[in-house]
Write an enzyme that holds these catalytic residues in place. Sequence first.
Site, PDB file in Angstrom:
ATOM      1  N   TYR A   1       0.842  -1.201   0.000  1.00 12.21           N
ATOM      2  CA  TYR A   1       0.000   0.000   0.000  1.00 12.21           C
ATOM      3  C   TYR A   1       0.873   1.245   0.000  1.00 12.21           C
ATOM      4  O   TYR A   1       1.930   1.261   0.654  1.00 12.21           O
ATOM      5  CB  TYR A   1      -0.869   0.051   1.257  1.00 12.21           C
ATOM      6  CG  TYR A   1      -2.010  -0.923   1.253  1.00 12.21           C
ATOM      7  CD1 TYR A   1      -3.240  -0.583   0.721  1.00 12.21           C
ATOM      8  CD2 TYR A   1      -1.847  -2.196   1.799  1.00 12.21           C
ATOM      9  CE1 TYR A   1      -4.295  -1.480   0.725  1.00 12.21           C
ATOM     10  CE2 TYR A   1      -2.887  -3.103   1.809  1.00 12.21           C
ATOM     11  CZ  TYR A   1      -4.110  -2.735   1.270  1.00 12.21           C
ATOM     12  OH  TYR A   1      -5.141  -3.635   1.262  1.00 12.21           O
TER      13      TYR A   1
ATOM     14  N   TYR B   1      -0.545 -10.079   0.242  1.00 15.27           N
ATOM     15  CA  TYR B   1       0.542  -9.642   1.138  1.00 15.27           C
ATOM     16  C   TYR B   1       0.545 -10.442   2.437  1.00 15.27           C
ATOM     17  O   TYR B   1      -0.489 -10.910   2.895  1.00 15.27           O
ATOM     18  CB  TYR B   1       0.481  -8.130   1.403  1.00 15.27           C
ATOM     19  CG  TYR B   1      -0.806  -7.573   1.955  1.00 15.27           C
ATOM     20  CD1 TYR B   1      -1.069  -7.542   3.333  1.00 15.27           C
ATOM     21  CD2 TYR B   1      -1.760  -7.033   1.100  1.00 15.27           C
ATOM     22  CE1 TYR B   1      -2.245  -6.988   3.826  1.00 15.27           C
ATOM     23  CE2 TYR B   1      -2.936  -6.491   1.583  1.00 15.27           C
ATOM     24  CZ  TYR B   1      -3.164  -6.466   2.958  1.00 15.27           C
ATOM     25  OH  TYR B   1      -4.326  -5.926   3.447  1.00 15.27           O
TER      26      TYR B   1
ATOM     27  N   ARG C   1      -2.935 -12.208   3.373  1.00 17.67           N
ATOM     28  CA  ARG C   1      -4.193 -11.666   2.850  1.00 17.67           C
ATOM     29  C   ARG C   1      -4.263 -12.035   1.376  1.00 17.67           C
ATOM     30  O   ARG C   1      -3.327 -11.778   0.628  1.00 17.67           O
ATOM     31  CB  ARG C   1      -4.243 -10.133   2.969  1.00 17.67           C
ATOM     32  CG  ARG C   1      -4.523  -9.514   4.307  1.00 17.67           C
ATOM     33  CD  ARG C   1      -5.750 -10.053   5.050  1.00 17.67           C
ATOM     34  NE  ARG C   1      -6.944 -10.344   4.264  1.00 17.67           N
ATOM     35  CZ  ARG C   1      -7.842  -9.444   3.850  1.00 17.67           C
ATOM     36  NH1 ARG C   1      -7.682  -8.179   4.133  1.00 17.67           N
ATOM     37  NH2 ARG C   1      -8.915  -9.816   3.176  1.00 17.67           N
TER      38      ARG C   1
ATOM     39  N   HIS D   1      -7.254  -8.521  -2.818  1.00 14.17           N
ATOM     40  CA  HIS D   1      -8.535  -7.885  -2.501  1.00 14.17           C
ATOM     41  C   HIS D   1      -8.505  -6.395  -2.819  1.00 14.17           C
ATOM     42  O   HIS D   1      -7.448  -5.777  -2.868  1.00 14.17           O
ATOM     43  CB  HIS D   1      -8.906  -8.078  -1.022  1.00 14.17           C
ATOM     44  CG  HIS D   1      -7.902  -7.498  -0.079  1.00 14.17           C
ATOM     45  ND1 HIS D   1      -6.776  -8.170   0.313  1.00 14.17           N
ATOM     46  CD2 HIS D   1      -7.861  -6.299   0.566  1.00 14.17           C
ATOM     47  CE1 HIS D   1      -6.087  -7.415   1.150  1.00 14.17           C
ATOM     48  NE2 HIS D   1      -6.715  -6.264   1.316  1.00 14.17           N
TER      49      HIS D   1
ATOM     50  N   HIS E   1     -10.458  -2.906  -1.368  1.00 18.54           N
ATOM     51  CA  HIS E   1     -11.314  -2.358  -0.308  1.00 18.54           C
ATOM     52  C   HIS E   1     -12.356  -1.416  -0.902  1.00 18.54           C
ATOM     53  O   HIS E   1     -12.044  -0.619  -1.803  1.00 18.54           O
ATOM     54  CB  HIS E   1     -10.472  -1.559   0.690  1.00 18.54           C
ATOM     55  CG  HIS E   1      -9.511  -2.388   1.485  1.00 18.54           C
ATOM     56  ND1 HIS E   1      -9.826  -2.906   2.711  1.00 18.54           N
ATOM     57  CD2 HIS E   1      -8.236  -2.787   1.233  1.00 18.54           C
ATOM     58  CE1 HIS E   1      -8.794  -3.580   3.181  1.00 18.54           C
ATOM     59  NE2 HIS E   1      -7.803  -3.522   2.302  1.00 18.54           N
TER      60      HIS E   1
HETATM   61 FE   LIG Z   1      -6.026  -4.697   2.564  1.00 17.71          FE
END
Ligand SMILES: [Fe+2]
Length: 218
Positions: free
Chosen positions: A99, A138, A149, A152, A154
């Site tokens: 991110y 990640y 995870r 995905h 969000h």
């Molecule tokens: Fe996330």
Amino acid sequence: MKEISRRKLTKKVAIVTGVGLLSPGLLMAAPVTPAQVEGPFHPIDAQGDTDLDLSYIAGHIKPATGEVILVRGRVLDTQGQPVANALVDVWQANHHGRYSHPEDPNTAPLDPDFQGWGLLRTDAQGRYAFKTIRPGAYPLSFLGDQRWRCRHIHFKVTQPGYDELITQMYFQGDPLIAQDLEVAKAPPELRHLLIVKQHADQATGLPLFDFDLTLAIA
Ligand SMILES: [Fe+2]
């Protein structure tokens, strides 16, 4: 059909379907999209470009690294009515699973050409659409967890008169879905609403994912 047999038939149908006591309105109601955790990586820094093409930042020489995909869908209420002008706030990790957020401890590369965040508005039919990069998975090792995870995106959907919905979209066929701790928190009978199938966009040939979101009326 005689009256008596029609009554018997109605009773039988009610027993089979288990909906005999529901009003017609409830019978038609669609389930609200399951909520998922917002997570710690919602963008915090103002960003010049939050348009519907996350794969390219205005003014940059090249697009983001990774596989370009299209995501589209509708925002509806539980009666199937479109929610117009809803704010659809989308954010995600880049191709490498990182991110653009100061708190992300992942050491995977940042991508200075990836927008990573979009702020969209639904049209009169409740539709939204955006172009992005298929997000990377990640690791959760920063939480002392061995799991990952799965891929995905969000979503945070808001519109006055409806309950805010914070959730995540997943990619059908991702092998990491089965071990994902957040997917596991969604009710099993509604989990399929969050896992979308890949199609090919007829106009561009790009992978296309349809993700509809259902809001509760406040
Ligand atoms: Fe996330």
